[in-house]
Write a protein that holds these residues in place. Structure first.
Motif, mmCIF file in Angstrom:
data_model
loop_
_atom_site.group_PDB
_atom_site.id
_atom_site.type_symbol
_atom_site.label_atom_id
_atom_site.label_comp_id
_atom_site.label_asym_id
_atom_site.label_seq_id
_atom_site.Cartn_x
_atom_site.Cartn_y
_atom_site.Cartn_z
ATOM 1 N N ASP A 160 0.843 -1.196 0.000
ATOM 2 C CA ASP A 160 0.000 0.000 0.000
ATOM 3 C C ASP A 160 0.875 1.242 0.000
ATOM 4 O O ASP A 160 2.106 1.163 -0.067
ATOM 5 N N LYS A 209 -0.647 -4.970 1.143
ATOM 6 C CA LYS A 209 -1.997 -4.700 0.665
ATOM 7 C C LYS A 209 -2.647 -6.035 0.318
ATOM 8 O O LYS A 209 -2.270 -6.674 -0.660
ATOM 9 N N ARG A 263 -8.857 -9.018 -1.322
ATOM 10 C CA ARG A 263 -10.135 -9.299 -0.651
ATOM 11 C C ARG A 263 -11.202 -9.797 -1.612
ATOM 12 O O ARG A 263 -12.089 -10.555 -1.194
ATOM 13 N N ASP A 303 -14.225 0.959 -2.571
ATOM 14 C CA ASP A 303 -13.704 1.734 -1.434
ATOM 15 C C ASP A 303 -14.242 1.212 -0.110
ATOM 16 O O ASP A 303 -13.513 1.096 0.878
ATOM 17 N N ARG A 352 -12.616 -2.149 0.679
ATOM 18 C CA ARG A 352 -11.222 -2.045 1.084
ATOM 19 C C ARG A 352 -11.087 -1.661 2.549
ATOM 20 O O ARG A 352 -10.173 -2.108 3.249
ATOM 21 N N ASP A 371 -9.307 -7.059 -6.342
ATOM 22 C CA ASP A 371 -8.780 -5.937 -5.554
ATOM 23 C C ASP A 371 -8.719 -6.332 -4.076
ATOM 24 O O ASP A 371 -9.005 -7.456 -3.722
#
Length: 779
Positions: free
Chosen positions: A104, A110, A113, A152, A155, A779
């Protein structure tokens, strides 16, 4: 340079010394004339070139190949699809996914998911997807349906593994009106689909008046940093993909669309057509512009495999079959399509084959051009290597030379570096030999050990007997600073302050004397050791100027002997390196990355060979003449004990001989030869009684610090520590310390103008835009 280095230099001249029956060496030395060749140099250069070529190849492959691979890669993708009686497709896919580690913005891990696939819903082909299921075959988990989250929110979702992991979702990700564009709209299939090709109803889930939208089917995985292989099974039913015409039913299924950005290393599939389908009542074509294979069974089942599928490269299958095989197709078109489909496929295949042939020819031409460029540079570099080495060799018949050469010790060091492959030690030898020459001319004196040994006497007027007493006394001292064992003391003698013209010094000798006088002035003492020299010149700008004056003098004295010849080789080498990078870049754009890497590695290997085998310096006409004298003196000094016609004259000259032996890097060997011929030089009493040979005295006089030449009896001896010679051969550095495979035309030349739809022989680049337009990501 060690004696072995010097001897190797002699061997490179291929000189064979002949002896007469009396045991006295003759003057004649033979030469075979192969001045461009050195077996040892060639083997070492070749080995270095091969090792670096391998390293360069790996570097280019990694550097130019790695960046093309995204963080998410499909290792394998397999489809098992059944065409239903109503024309819908029941699709089962097994996908093996590789997830690379990511960082990240803060440098932390990172995690992954979500994984997803996206399909284009359209009123003219794929009207909806239903009966979705997802299984994690690696973990043995059946995923459950859930609501969709925007990227978003997903995440930053807290407690992801417990609440959201192990679930799948379906959502429209392109939505009208615009106020919905920042969110995912949950999707559920509505069976109310268009019934004809002219029906402009929107597909279920799309915004009103929108003829198409993007559907995402995703599954939430437990947080994962990286994984070499995660295997999932996804099932779904694709609705509305088939259109029934008056003569045939037709669908064009596009599992991988042109918008896909994920590399798929291998894709395969089985398409099971309705019962009673055979080769006579159905035709099919595979559209893929890349390596592929396709075939069909007797019952009409279609098989295909392809790969790798690069990002933005599409793959689809176009199929038509007798209308009776799919009686319940919802979308109906009141026209005939069979002849039009076949004509279009024939045209597409002919165009694709012609384009592939042109590309193959272009690749072949590219390969030939790049290969020619590589060969030209290789030849130029190799010729340059042998040519420059040839020009650095002595081309005459080497003879024994007993006189002092007509060049300065510093110039001798430069010339010896070229002749005897001194491995970059010329600079220290220039300084060492020059200072020894000053001592031989009695401008300075050189004594062993630190200057503190001589603080109670006047070293400038000290005789050899006085020095012998100091050394004998020092032998009994037990507590000696180890650093003092590796230094020597320099004494500026009165003659150095007198009219320097009487010294008969060369320009380089005067520059070296100026350096020593500068140290004397700064220390306000005419006696100092090398440690004090180093400390005095440390971080002193004046030392750089003094050293530069010495270097300029050496360059002036040796310039008529040796010419720098590196400029052309360096320019060619730099140009070759640039060409090597150009080969890789150009080849990679043409789909020939591996070929480019191999050719570039060959060029780099030739560059390394050119620089390592070739010589940066070449001999002038005057250099050739002086080279014969230097080689002759080299042989004379290293074979001195074999001569029977020696006399006092030889011993008198040995002060100067030792100067030039230091310049040539053969001090140890020369001292061994002198001691074998004149054993008295190893006798302390004899040395203390003779003042005519200052350099011989300092070379052999035993003293404390466990150094000096030790008499072993029977004419044999060895040096336990070359204090004098070794120390002075380091002075130069001390003073300067501040300062893809080739695609062939054959594979693409089998152009066919009759695409019969037999689904065999590999795919071709046909029209895209079929049902689905699948793309994959995460992502």
């Amino acid at each position: 340079m060690s004696n072995s280095d010097g001897q190797q230099g002699i061997e490179e001249q291929e000189a064979v010394i002949r002896h007469s029956d009396s045991g006295t060496p003759t003057q004649a030395v033979s030469s075979k004339g192969r001045y461009w060749w050195s077996t040892r140099r060639f083997c070492m250069s070749l080995l270095l070139s091969v090792l670096l070529a391998i390293g360069v190849f790996v570097f280019f492959v990694v550097s130019f190949g790695h960046f093309k691979q995204p963080n998410l890669v499909y290792n394998d993708l397999h489809y098992d699809m059944q065409v239903l009686p109503n024309g819908d497709l029941r699709v089962k896919q097994k996908v093996d996914i590789k997830l690379r580690a990511r960082k990240d913005t803060n440098g932390g891990d990172k995690t992954w998911r979500r994984l997803y696939q996206q399909y284009r819903l359209d009123s003219s082909d794929l009207t909806g997807i239903s009966d979705i299921s997802v299984r994690d075959l690696t973990q043995g988990t059946e995923y459950q349906p859930t609501t969709a989250l925007s990227p978003d929110i997903a995440r930053n979702f807290i407690d992801w593994n417990r609440v959201r992991a192990n679930h799948w979702y379906a959502a429209i990700v392109e939505q009208y009106p615009a106020q919905y564009s920042d969110d995912y709209i949950d999707y559920e299939y509505d069976p109310a689909t268009p019934k004809s090709s002219t029906d402009e109803s929107s597909p279920a889930g799309c915004a009103p008046d929108e003829q198409s939208c993007l559907l995402e089917i995703g599954w939430n995985i437990p947080e994962t940093v990286e994984a070499d292989s995660r295997v999932f099974e996804i099932e779904m039913t694709m609705h509305g993909v088939t259109t029934a015409y008056n003569d045939v039913s037709n669908f064009e299924w596009e599992p991988i669309g042109g918008q896909n950005e994920t590399l798929i290393r291998r894709v395969s599939g089985v398409i099971r057509l309705p019962k009673n389908t055979n080769r006579e009542n159905s035709k099919a074509w595979l559209h893929f512009n890349g390596p592929s294979n396709n075939w069909r069974d007797a019952d009409g089942t279609l098989h295909f495999e392809a790969g790798p599928v690069q990002p933005e490269q599409h793959l689809d299958v176009n199929v038509y079959m007798d209308k009776s095989l799919t009686p319940n197709v919802a979308r109906v078109n009141p026209h005939e399509a069979k002849d039009g489909i076949e004509a279009s496929e024939r045209s597409d295949e002919l165009r694709s084959r012609m384009e592939n042939l042109a590309k193959a020819r272009e690749k072949m031409q590219t390969f030939i051009v790049l290969s020619v460029i590589t060969i030209v540079f290789a030849i130029v570099l190799i010729i340059s290597a042998f040519s420059s080495y040839n020009k650095s060799r002595y081309h005459g018949d080497a003879v024994y030379w007993r006189e002092i050469p007509g060049i300065t010790p510093a110039a001798t060091a430069v010339l010896s570096e070229v002749l005897f492959a001194g491995m970059g030690q010329s600079q220290s030898r220039q300084m060492a030999a020059t200072i020894l020459s000053l001592a031989n001319k009695r401008a300075i004196a050189i004594y062993p050990g630190p200057a503190s040994l001589y603080q109670d006497c006047d070293p400038s007027h000290m005789g050899t007997s006085d020095l012998g007493q100091i050394l004998r006394k020092q032998k009994d001292v037990k507590d000696v600073d180890e650093s003092s064992e590796k230094t020597s003391t320099i004494v500026i003698l009165p003659l150095a302050h007198a009219d320097n013209g009487s010294l008969d010094v060369s320009r380089s000798e005067q520059a070296a004397l100026d350096m020593l006088l500068a140290v004397s002035g700064k220390l306000e003492s005419s006696t100092f050791d090398l440690i004090q020299v180093k400390e005095t010149f440390k971080d002193d700008a004046s030392s750089v100027k003094l050293k530069q004056s010495f270097d300029d003098a050496v360059a002036s004295e040796s310039g008529f002997l040796v010419l720098r010849h590196a400029s052309l080789r360096v320019v060619i080498s730099i140009l070759a390196v640039i060409v090597a990078f150009g080969l890789v870049i150009h080849a990679s754009h043409k789909g020939l990355l591996l070929v480019g890497c191999v050719l570039a590695a060959v060029v780099i290997a030739c560059v390394v060979f050119c620089l390592s085998y070739g010589s940066s310096d070449v001999l002038t006409v005057d250099g050739q003449e002086q080279a014969g004298k230097i080689i002759g003196l080299h042989q004379y000094l290293t074979d001195f004990s074999s001569f029977t016609d020696r006399g006092v004259t030889d011993l008198t000259l040995w002060g100067s001989y030792l100067v030039y032996a230091a310049a040539m890097g053969i001090s140890k060997k020369a001292m061994e030869q002198l001691a074998q011929a004149y054993p008295q030089v190893t006798d302390s009493s004899w040395l203390d009684s003779n003042t005519s040979y200052p350099l011989i005295y300092m070379s052999y006089r035993p003293y404390g610090f466990e150094g000096g030449w030790q008499d072993l009896g029977s004419g044999g001896f060895e040096s336990s520590q070359q204090v004098f010679i070794s120390d002075f051969s380091d002075i130069g550095s001390e003073l300067a310390s501040s300062c893809f495979e080739i695609e062939t035309a054959i594979s693409a030349s089998g152009i066919s103008s009759d695409s019969d739809g037999s689904f065999s022989g590999g795919g071709f680049d046909g029209s895209f835009g079929g049902s689905g337009g699948g793309s994959f990501g995460g992502d």
